[in-house]
Structure formats: C-alpha cells, structure tokens
Design a protein around this motif. Sequence first.
Motif, short mmCIF file in Angstrom:
data_model
loop_
_atom_site.label_atom_id
_atom_site.label_comp_id
_atom_site.label_asym_id
_atom_site.label_seq_id
_atom_site.Cartn_x
_atom_site.Cartn_y
_atom_site.Cartn_z
N TYR A 6 0.83 -1.20 0.00
CA TYR A 6 0.00 0.00 0.00
C TYR A 6 0.87 1.26 0.00
N LYS A 7 1.90 1.28 0.84
CA LYS A 7 2.78 2.44 0.93
C LYS A 7 3.48 2.72 -0.40
N ILE A 8 3.78 1.69 -1.15
CA ILE A 8 4.44 1.86 -2.44
C ILE A 8 3.46 2.33 -3.51
N VAL A 9 2.25 1.84 -3.46
CA VAL A 9 1.28 2.06 -4.53
C VAL A 9 0.47 3.36 -4.36
N ILE A 10 0.26 3.83 -3.15
CA ILE A 10 -0.70 4.93 -2.94
C ILE A 10 -0.26 6.25 -3.59
N ILE A 11 1.02 6.55 -3.63
CA ILE A 11 1.46 7.81 -4.26
C ILE A 11 1.23 7.78 -5.77
N PRO A 12 1.70 6.76 -6.50
CA PRO A 12 1.39 6.73 -7.93
C PRO A 12 -0.12 6.66 -8.20
N TYR A 13 -0.85 5.96 -7.35
CA TYR A 13 -2.29 5.87 -7.52
C TYR A 13 -2.93 7.26 -7.37
N THR A 14 -2.49 8.01 -6.39
CA THR A 14 -3.01 9.37 -6.17
C THR A 14 -2.70 10.25 -7.38
N LEU A 15 -1.49 10.16 -7.90
CA LEU A 15 -1.13 10.94 -9.08
C LEU A 15 -1.97 10.55 -10.29
N PHE A 16 -2.22 9.25 -10.45
CA PHE A 16 -3.07 8.77 -11.54
C PHE A 16 -4.49 9.33 -11.39
N LEU A 17 -5.01 9.31 -10.18
CA LEU A 17 -6.35 9.83 -9.92
C LEU A 17 -6.43 11.33 -10.21
N LEU A 18 -5.41 12.07 -9.83
CA LEU A 18 -5.37 13.50 -10.14
C LEU A 18 -5.32 13.73 -11.64
N TYR A 19 -4.57 12.89 -12.34
CA TYR A 19 -4.55 12.97 -13.80
C TYR A 19 -5.96 12.79 -14.36
N LEU A 20 -6.66 11.76 -13.88
CA LEU A 20 -8.03 11.52 -14.35
C LEU A 20 -8.94 12.70 -14.03
N MET A 21 -8.77 13.29 -12.86
CA MET A 21 -9.64 14.39 -12.44
C MET A 21 -9.43 15.65 -13.27
N PHE A 22 -8.22 15.85 -13.78
CA PHE A 22 -7.93 17.11 -14.46
C PHE A 22 -7.66 16.97 -15.96
N LEU A 23 -7.16 15.83 -16.40
CA LEU A 23 -6.76 15.71 -17.80
C LEU A 23 -7.34 14.49 -18.51
N GLY A 24 -7.60 13.42 -17.79
CA GLY A 24 -8.01 12.17 -18.41
C GLY A 24 -9.47 12.12 -18.77
N MET A 25 -9.86 11.02 -19.36
CA MET A 25 -11.25 10.71 -19.70
C MET A 25 -11.89 11.79 -20.58
N GLY A 26 -11.14 12.27 -21.56
CA GLY A 26 -11.70 13.24 -22.50
C GLY A 26 -11.94 14.63 -21.92
N ARG A 27 -11.22 14.97 -20.87
CA ARG A 27 -11.41 16.29 -20.24
C ARG A 27 -11.02 17.39 -21.20
N PHE A 28 -11.68 18.49 -21.06
CA PHE A 28 -11.35 19.69 -21.82
C PHE A 28 -11.64 20.89 -20.93
N GLN A 29 -11.09 22.01 -21.28
CA GLN A 29 -11.31 23.20 -20.48
C GLN A 29 -12.64 23.85 -20.88
N TYR A 30 -13.51 23.99 -19.89
CA TYR A 30 -14.80 24.63 -20.12
C TYR A 30 -14.61 26.12 -20.36
N GLU A 31 -15.54 26.72 -21.06
CA GLU A 31 -15.47 28.17 -21.29
C GLU A 31 -15.79 28.95 -20.03
N ASP A 32 -16.66 28.39 -19.20
CA ASP A 32 -17.07 29.05 -17.96
C ASP A 32 -16.68 28.19 -16.76
N ASN A 33 -16.59 28.83 -15.61
CA ASN A 33 -16.41 28.10 -14.37
C ASN A 33 -17.78 27.54 -14.00
N LEU A 34 -17.84 26.22 -13.78
CA LEU A 34 -19.12 25.57 -13.50
C LEU A 34 -19.13 25.00 -12.09
N ILE A 35 -20.30 25.12 -11.45
CA ILE A 35 -20.46 24.63 -10.09
C ILE A 35 -21.85 24.03 -9.95
#
Length: 137
Positions: A6-35
């Motif tokens: 777990y100690k070895i895997v959690i850091i790369p896993y967190t980075l992968f998850l951040l990638y998915l949250m911001f860049l992955g899965m067809g992400r694009f920058q919205y024209e407006d800030n959405l909430i």
Amino acid sequence: MLKKIYKIVIIPYTLFLLYLMFLGMGRFQYEDNLIRVEPVFSTIDFIQNSISWKNVIMIILGNIVMFIPFGFLGWIVPELKNLKSLLFAFISSIVIAEALQYFTRMGIFEVDDIILNTFGVYLGWLLCRYTEKRFSC
C-alpha cells in the motif's frame, strides 16, 4: 506485507487519480467556471439525461470505488486511523481538488462528487478495519 505494498502504490495511484480528475477521460477546459451545489439533484439530473446506463454506472460507481484506497491512509499516517480525522482530512483535500477543477475550468465543482468520493473513503475505512481484524495487519 499488505501495508508495504500500500505504501508503495498509494502515491502513484493518487497521481493517476489527479490525472483523471484534471486531464483524463476526455477532459477539456470549459469556457465558464461551473459549479453544482445541489446535493443528489445533480446526480438525478445526470441519470435522467444520460444516454447510456453504462456511463451512469461508470461515473457514479467510479466516484465511489476510485476513492476506496484512501480509507487505508491510517496505515501510513496513524492519526488517520480515526474515522473522524480521516474524513476531515479527506473532505478538506477533495474540496481543494474540486475547487481547482472549478478555477482551472478543467472540471465542475460538484457537491455530489464530494459526497460520493467521501462515501468511497468510508467504505475503504471499513474494509481496512475488516482487513486488520481478519489478517492481523
């Protein structure tokens, strides 16, 4: 052994998850800030307006399952074995991540995501307690 892996895997896993949250899965920058701040209603709206049940299941379950590993953070930071401390630290972190999605326009700040992600951490915490009792970790 599980804790070492777990100690070895959690850091790369967190980075992968951040990638998915911001860049992955067809992400694009919205024209407006959405909430979206209405809990549950935005998820119901998403389900009703979704073309595919596969997408619904993937997104909703993904928002839960992908965060289960963070329920084990007490293995690295002993203070986070306590559920209240873990949830406080996690909710603070996920709110920051959602805010970054909002400010960078690389996602939508969604209260439902915070709720679903936190539920995933809670399930992970329960699984961690079970694992520790079952395997004497």
